[in-house]
Design an enzyme around this catalytic site. Sequence first.
Site, short mmCIF file in Angstrom:
data_model
loop_
_atom_site.label_atom_id
_atom_site.label_comp_id
_atom_site.label_asym_id
_atom_site.label_seq_id
_atom_site.Cartn_x
_atom_site.Cartn_y
_atom_site.Cartn_z
N GLU A 63 41.10 -35.01 -8.84
CA GLU A 63 40.20 -35.26 -7.73
C GLU A 63 38.85 -35.73 -8.26
O GLU A 63 38.29 -35.15 -9.20
CB GLU A 63 40.00 -33.97 -6.93
CG GLU A 63 38.98 -34.03 -5.82
CD GLU A 63 38.69 -32.68 -5.22
OE1 GLU A 63 37.99 -32.62 -4.20
OE2 GLU A 63 39.17 -31.66 -5.77
N ILE A 65 35.01 -35.85 -8.00
CA ILE A 65 33.96 -35.05 -7.40
C ILE A 65 32.69 -35.91 -7.32
O ILE A 65 32.12 -36.26 -8.35
CB ILE A 65 33.67 -33.77 -8.22
CG1 ILE A 65 34.96 -32.99 -8.47
CG2 ILE A 65 32.63 -32.92 -7.52
CD1 ILE A 65 35.68 -32.55 -7.21
N ASP A 167 35.65 -22.80 -22.91
CA ASP A 167 34.88 -23.87 -23.57
C ASP A 167 33.64 -24.17 -22.72
O ASP A 167 33.37 -25.31 -22.35
CB ASP A 167 35.75 -25.12 -23.73
CG ASP A 167 35.13 -26.15 -24.68
OD1 ASP A 167 34.15 -25.82 -25.35
OD2 ASP A 167 35.65 -27.28 -24.73
#
Length: 263
Positions: A63, A65, A167
Site C-alpha cells: 500500500e 502511504i 530494526d
Amino acid sequence: MKPITSKPKSRNISLKETGTPPPYFFQAEARGLELIRETETIHVPAVYHYDENEQGDAWLILEHIPAGTPSSLTTSRLGERLARMHSQGGESYGFDQPTFVGEILQKNSMGPSWVDYYRDERLLPQLRRAEADGKLQGDRRKRAFHLLDNLDKWIPENRGSSLLHGDLWGGNWIAGPGDTPYLIDPSVFYGDRLMDLSFTELFGGYPRNFYEAYQEHFPLPDYYEEVKPLYQLFYLLVHLNIFGESYGSAVDRVLRPYTSTKG
C-alpha cells in the site's frame, strides 16, 4: 506466484524490487508487516503481493502511504502505539524463520531463554562475521567473547517477550495522513522490548514526546539504562560488518565497561 494478502484499496501502490536478493528476503518483510498489523495497535502498509523468480529477481507490492507532515502529535502517537504493540507478549523468544538485518541473513529459533537467544542468534553471528573479516581481533575479540560468556550477569533473564520491530532506527517509520505514524521495513522477532527502545536512541534518538508517550503507556524498568548499551551493541556490530571500521570505536566503547581482557 505468491498470494495477495489483501486487495488493493486503490491504484496507489508502492513497488519494492531488487535483483539477486537473498532467498525469502521480501517474504520475511511481508510476514513481519502482517504480524504487526494483526496486533491492531499501530499502522503498517498493507501487503498486496510478493514474489521471486528463478532468475533471482524479487519484488514486494505494498500500500502506498501518502506523505504526511511529522508533528508532535505524530511522534506522540508513535510512542503510545509502539508501547501497545510491545504489550502484546509472546510465549517464548526468537522467531520461527530466518529474517534479515539489511541484507545479512539472521538464522532464528524459538526458545524459553532470552539470554540464550540474544547471545546465540544475535550477538554471536555478528561477532563471527566480524572475526572472519578481520574486524574482531586483539583486545576487541577478547572483550567480546568475555561478554558472551558472562552475558547473564548484565541482561535479566526472561523479563517478558514482546513482538519487536527489530530494526527501529529513525528511517523505519513514516508520517502518514492525519498525524498517523506507520512502521515500515521490520525485521521482527519476539524479545525484550528494551531492544527496540535502545535502537531508537542509537543514532540521534526520537523526539522527547515519543519516549514520554511510551513511558506513560508502558513504563520502562529501572535497569533500562544498564542494558541499553548491550542491546545497542548488536546494531553497532551490524554496522561494523556492513560499513567497516568507522564503527569500531563505538563497539569498543560499549565493550570496555562490561568486559575484561584477562583470562
